[in-house]
Write a protein that holds these residues in place. Structure first.
Motif, PDB file in Angstrom:
ATOM      1  N   THR A 276      27.516  55.910  60.484  1.00 10.22           N
ATOM      2  CA  THR A 276      27.392  57.290  60.038  1.00 10.22           C
ATOM      3  C   THR A 276      28.592  58.115  60.495  1.00 10.22           C
ATOM      4  O   THR A 276      29.105  57.927  61.593  1.00 10.22           O
ATOM      5  CB  THR A 276      26.081  57.924  60.561  1.00 10.22           C
ATOM      6  OG1 THR A 276      26.036  59.281  60.131  1.00 10.22           O
ATOM      7  CG2 THR A 276      25.996  57.874  62.065  1.00 10.22           C
ATOM      8  N   ASP A 277      29.052  59.008  59.662  1.00  5.63           N
ATOM      9  CA  ASP A 277      30.205  59.849  60.004  1.00  5.63           C
ATOM     10  C   ASP A 277      29.848  60.967  60.973  1.00  5.63           C
ATOM     11  O   ASP A 277      30.728  61.624  61.522  1.00  5.63           O
ATOM     12  CB  ASP A 277      30.813  60.459  58.735  1.00  5.63           C
ATOM     13  CG  ASP A 277      31.484  59.404  57.870  1.00  5.63           C
ATOM     14  OD1 ASP A 277      31.917  58.375  58.416  1.00  5.63           O
ATOM     15  OD2 ASP A 277      31.562  59.612  56.642  1.00  5.63           O
ATOM     16  N   SER A 278      28.545  61.200  61.185  1.00  5.36           N
ATOM     17  CA  SER A 278      28.138  62.311  62.048  1.00  5.36           C
ATOM     18  C   SER A 278      28.276  61.976  63.537  1.00  5.36           C
ATOM     19  O   SER A 278      28.144  62.853  64.383  1.00  5.36           O
ATOM     20  CB  SER A 278      26.698  62.723  61.745  1.00  5.36           C
ATOM     21  OG  SER A 278      25.816  61.656  62.052  1.00  5.36           O
ATOM     22  N   ILE A 279      28.554  60.716  63.867  1.00  6.17           N
ATOM     23  CA  ILE A 279      28.756  60.319  65.265  1.00  6.17           C
ATOM     24  C   ILE A 279      30.197  59.846  65.425  1.00  6.17           C
ATOM     25  O   ILE A 279      30.636  58.929  64.742  1.00  6.17           O
ATOM     26  CB  ILE A 279      27.783  59.197  65.685  1.00  6.17           C
ATOM     27  CG1 ILE A 279      26.330  59.621  65.473  1.00  6.17           C
ATOM     28  CG2 ILE A 279      28.009  58.818  67.145  1.00  6.17           C
ATOM     29  CD1 ILE A 279      25.323  58.519  65.719  1.00  6.17           C
ATOM     30  N   ASP A 280      30.929  60.472  66.331  1.00  4.23           N
ATOM     31  CA  ASP A 280      32.323  60.097  66.574  1.00  4.23           C
ATOM     32  C   ASP A 280      32.399  58.769  67.315  1.00  4.23           C
ATOM     33  O   ASP A 280      31.522  58.444  68.131  1.00  4.23           O
ATOM     34  CB  ASP A 280      33.029  61.167  67.409  1.00  4.23           C
ATOM     35  CG  ASP A 280      33.225  62.463  66.636  1.00  4.23           C
ATOM     36  OD1 ASP A 280      33.324  62.399  65.385  1.00  4.23           O
ATOM     37  OD2 ASP A 280      33.270  63.530  67.269  1.00  4.23           O
ATOM     38  N   PRO A 281      33.459  57.995  67.084  1.00  4.88           N
ATOM     39  CA  PRO A 281      33.652  56.760  67.852  1.00  4.88           C
ATOM     40  C   PRO A 281      33.759  57.058  69.348  1.00  4.88           C
ATOM     41  O   PRO A 281      34.193  58.129  69.754  1.00  4.88           O
ATOM     42  CB  PRO A 281      34.983  56.211  67.319  1.00  4.88           C
ATOM     43  CG  PRO A 281      35.172  56.863  65.990  1.00  4.88           C
ATOM     44  CD  PRO A 281      34.508  58.205  66.094  1.00  4.88           C
ATOM     45  N   VAL A 282      33.340  56.090  70.146  1.00  2.00           N
ATOM     46  CA  VAL A 282      33.426  56.190  71.600  1.00  2.00           C
ATOM     47  C   VAL A 282      34.386  55.109  72.068  1.00  2.00           C
ATOM     48  O   VAL A 282      34.219  53.941  71.724  1.00  2.00           O
ATOM     49  CB  VAL A 282      32.034  55.986  72.250  1.00  2.00           C
ATOM     50  CG1 VAL A 282      32.135  56.040  73.756  1.00  2.00           C
ATOM     51  CG2 VAL A 282      31.049  57.009  71.721  1.00  2.00           C
TER      52      VAL A 282
ATOM     53  N   GLY B 130      22.820  53.144  57.286  1.00  5.38           N
ATOM     54  CA  GLY B 130      23.579  54.146  58.038  1.00  5.38           C
ATOM     55  C   GLY B 130      23.345  54.141  59.531  1.00  5.38           C
ATOM     56  O   GLY B 130      23.680  55.108  60.204  1.00  5.38           O
ATOM     57  N   ASP B 131      22.786  53.050  60.081  1.00  2.13           N
ATOM     58  CA  ASP B 131      22.484  53.071  61.520  1.00  2.13           C
ATOM     59  C   ASP B 131      23.169  51.976  62.326  1.00  2.13           C
ATOM     60  O   ASP B 131      22.943  51.859  63.518  1.00  2.13           O
ATOM     61  CB  ASP B 131      20.975  52.998  61.744  1.00  2.13           C
ATOM     62  CG  ASP B 131      20.372  51.655  61.345  1.00  2.13           C
ATOM     63  OD1 ASP B 131      20.978  50.946  60.515  1.00  2.13           O
ATOM     64  OD2 ASP B 131      19.293  51.323  61.860  1.00  2.13           O
ATOM     65  N   TYR B 132      24.023  51.172  61.737  1.00  2.40           N
ATOM     66  CA  TYR B 132      24.648  50.112  62.531  1.00  2.40           C
ATOM     67  C   TYR B 132      25.860  50.640  63.295  1.00  2.40           C
ATOM     68  O   TYR B 132      26.410  51.703  62.997  1.00  2.40           O
ATOM     69  CB  TYR B 132      25.014  48.898  61.675  1.00  2.40           C
ATOM     70  CG  TYR B 132      26.167  49.077  60.713  1.00  2.40           C
ATOM     71  CD1 TYR B 132      27.483  49.070  61.165  1.00  2.40           C
ATOM     72  CD2 TYR B 132      25.956  49.205  59.355  1.00  2.40           C
ATOM     73  CE1 TYR B 132      28.545  49.212  60.295  1.00  2.40           C
ATOM     74  CE2 TYR B 132      27.005  49.339  58.467  1.00  2.40           C
ATOM     75  CZ  TYR B 132      28.297  49.346  58.942  1.00  2.40           C
ATOM     76  OH  TYR B 132      29.344  49.486  58.077  1.00  2.40           O
ATOM     77  N   SER B 133      26.270  49.884  64.297  1.00  4.93           N
ATOM     78  CA  SER B 133      27.480  50.213  65.048  1.00  4.93           C
ATOM     79  C   SER B 133      28.331  48.958  65.191  1.00  4.93           C
ATOM     80  O   SER B 133      27.812  47.851  65.265  1.00  4.93           O
ATOM     81  CB  SER B 133      27.137  50.783  66.429  1.00  4.93           C
ATOM     82  OG  SER B 133      26.424  49.837  67.193  1.00  4.93           O
ATOM     83  N   ASP B 134      29.636  49.154  65.208  1.00  4.56           N
ATOM     84  CA  ASP B 134      30.594  48.067  65.414  1.00  4.56           C
ATOM     85  C   ASP B 134      31.290  48.285  66.743  1.00  4.56           C
ATOM     86  O   ASP B 134      31.572  49.426  67.119  1.00  4.56           O
ATOM     87  CB  ASP B 134      31.655  48.059  64.312  1.00  4.56           C
ATOM     88  CG  ASP B 134      31.100  47.651  62.967  1.00  4.56           C
ATOM     89  OD1 ASP B 134      30.056  46.981  62.932  1.00  4.56           O
ATOM     90  OD2 ASP B 134      31.712  47.995  61.941  1.00  4.56           O
ATOM     91  N   GLN B 135      31.578  47.186  67.439  1.00  7.02           N
ATOM     92  CA  GLN B 135      32.298  47.293  68.701  1.00  7.02           C
ATOM     93  C   GLN B 135      33.518  46.376  68.652  1.00  7.02           C
ATOM     94  O   GLN B 135      33.431  45.219  68.242  1.00  7.02           O
ATOM     95  CB  GLN B 135      31.414  46.899  69.878  1.00  7.02           C
ATOM     96  CG  GLN B 135      32.125  47.099  71.209  1.00  7.02           C
ATOM     97  CD  GLN B 135      31.267  46.730  72.397  1.00  7.02           C
ATOM     98  OE1 GLN B 135      30.611  45.699  72.386  1.00  7.02           O
ATOM     99  NE2 GLN B 135      31.281  47.565  73.410  1.00  7.02           N
ATOM    100  N   LEU B 136      34.640  46.925  69.087  1.00  2.46           N
ATOM    101  CA  LEU B 136      35.895  46.185  69.164  1.00  2.46           C
ATOM    102  C   LEU B 136      36.344  46.176  70.620  1.00  2.46           C
ATOM    103  O   LEU B 136      36.355  47.222  71.279  1.00  2.46           O
ATOM    104  CB  LEU B 136      36.957  46.852  68.299  1.00  2.46           C
ATOM    105  CG  LEU B 136      38.379  46.297  68.432  1.00  2.46           C
ATOM    106  CD1 LEU B 136      38.459  44.888  67.855  1.00  2.46           C
ATOM    107  CD2 LEU B 136      39.364  47.228  67.742  1.00  2.46           C
ATOM    108  N   ILE B 137      36.689  45.000  71.125  1.00  3.98           N
ATOM    109  CA  ILE B 137      37.215  44.859  72.485  1.00  3.98           C
ATOM    110  C   ILE B 137      38.498  44.045  72.404  1.00  3.98           C
ATOM    111  O   ILE B 137      38.508  42.952  71.827  1.00  3.98           O
ATOM    112  CB  ILE B 137      36.215  44.151  73.423  1.00  3.98           C
ATOM    113  CG1 ILE B 137      34.906  44.941  73.505  1.00  3.98           C
ATOM    114  CG2 ILE B 137      36.820  43.949  74.815  1.00  3.98           C
ATOM    115  CD1 ILE B 137      33.804  44.225  74.276  1.00  3.98           C
ATOM    116  N   VAL B 138      39.585  44.576  72.951  1.00  7.60           N
ATOM    117  CA  VAL B 138      40.851  43.844  73.050  1.00  7.60           C
ATOM    118  C   VAL B 138      41.390  44.045  74.467  1.00  7.60           C
ATOM    119  O   VAL B 138      41.188  45.097  75.075  1.00  7.60           O
ATOM    120  CB  VAL B 138      41.892  44.309  72.006  1.00  7.60           C
ATOM    121  CG1 VAL B 138      41.435  43.972  70.605  1.00  7.60           C
ATOM    122  CG2 VAL B 138      42.175  45.776  72.126  1.00  7.60           C
TER     123      VAL B 138
END
Length: 132
Positions: A115-121, A84-92
């Motif tokens: 995790t759903d408790s952190i909103d996407p940035v 539950g601690d990874y993050s994904d990044q998308l750049i276009v």
């Protein structure tokens, strides 16, 4: 005419008697032709019992006279032993080379968290690069 750049590195820091040693390692494999550049990268670190790492894949379809499209997707996991601690990044986006080693890019970038408790940035960014 094409190129297949390959790179890798390994570093070991810290004196075992005074601090926790850390091992950092990484590598990249790419493919480059006139109208397309692409590569994949991996970076990892082990410090004591903590193991972390991340990877990314980048593709730049190019039209040399006009510029390139930019697509990048990556994932970073700060602790492989925790869920539950990874993050994904998308750049276009799109980029344009004004002259050799001078370029400008406009990108949309979004970081999403497992995790759903952190909103996407997300945001729109203007990048400028000048090389020497």
């Amino acid at each position: 005419n094409y190129a297949i750049p390959i790179t890798g590195f390994f570093a070991y820091t810290g004196h075992p008697s005074t601090e926790t040693p850390s091992m950092i390692f990484g590598g990249a494999l790419g493919f480059k032709v006139t109208n397309f550049w692409g590569w994949a990268e991996y970076l990892g670190q082990n410090t004591g019992d903590l193991s972390s790492g991340g990877w990314s894949i980048t593709a730049l379809p190019r039209m040399p006279r006009y510029g390139a499209l930019v697509f990048r997707y990556g994932r970073f996991d700060p602790n492989h032993d925790v869920t539950g601690d990874y993050s994904d990044q998308l750049i276009v986006g799109a980029s344009h080379d004004f002259m050799d080693k001078v370029s400008l890019a406009l990108t949309y970038e979004s970081t999403m968290f497992e995790t759903d408790s952190i909103d996407p940035v997300s945001g729109i960014f203007l990048h400028m690069q000048a090389g020497f």
